[in-house]
Design a protein around this motif. Sequence first.
Motif, PDB file in Angstrom:
ATOM      1  N   GLU A   2      28.898 -57.274 100.365  1.00  0.00           N
ATOM      2  CA  GLU A   2      28.104 -56.370 101.201  1.00  0.00           C
ATOM      3  C   GLU A   2      28.875 -55.068 101.430  1.00  0.00           C
ATOM      4  O   GLU A   2      30.081 -55.085 101.659  1.00  0.00           O
ATOM      5  N   THR A   3      28.169 -53.951 101.410  1.00  0.00           N
ATOM      6  CA  THR A   3      28.799 -52.660 101.675  1.00  0.00           C
ATOM      7  C   THR A   3      28.710 -52.341 103.164  1.00  0.00           C
ATOM      8  O   THR A   3      27.912 -52.927 103.894  1.00  0.00           O
ATOM      9  N   SER A   6      25.212 -51.035 104.005  1.00  0.00           N
ATOM     10  CA  SER A   6      24.169 -52.060 104.122  1.00  0.00           C
ATOM     11  C   SER A   6      24.344 -52.886 105.397  1.00  0.00           C
ATOM     12  O   SER A   6      23.363 -53.280 106.024  1.00  0.00           O
ATOM     13  N   ARG A   7      25.591 -53.143 105.794  1.00  0.00           N
ATOM     14  CA  ARG A   7      25.814 -53.875 107.043  1.00  0.00           C
ATOM     15  C   ARG A   7      25.347 -53.044 108.235  1.00  0.00           C
ATOM     16  O   ARG A   7      24.729 -53.574 109.160  1.00  0.00           O
ATOM     17  N   GLY A  10      21.659 -53.238 108.427  1.00  0.00           N
ATOM     18  CA  GLY A  10      21.261 -54.531 108.967  1.00  0.00           C
ATOM     19  C   GLY A  10      21.433 -54.593 110.474  1.00  0.00           C
ATOM     20  O   GLY A  10      20.553 -55.095 111.191  1.00  0.00           O
TER      21      GLY A  10
END
Length: 72
Positions: A2-3, A6-7, A10
């Motif tokens: 996960e980058t 992207s976290r 989220g």
Amino acid sequence: METIASRLDGYRTLLAHARSNGEPALVRKLEQQIRELEAFQQRHPEEVVAPSPFEVFCDLNPSDINCRVYDD
């Protein structure tokens, strides 16, 4: 893997849901996680892979007993 981006996305999605569901404790927790991850990203612009929450904590609190590293 996960980058960081992207976290963060989220976390922001979860934050929007927590706000709409009226969950203030979760809102505070997610806001804190977002702030800490953004601070980590600013200090480590070369990092792409999202760190674990423990890595972020130790980056913010290097003198904490749980984050100390000793040389033998």
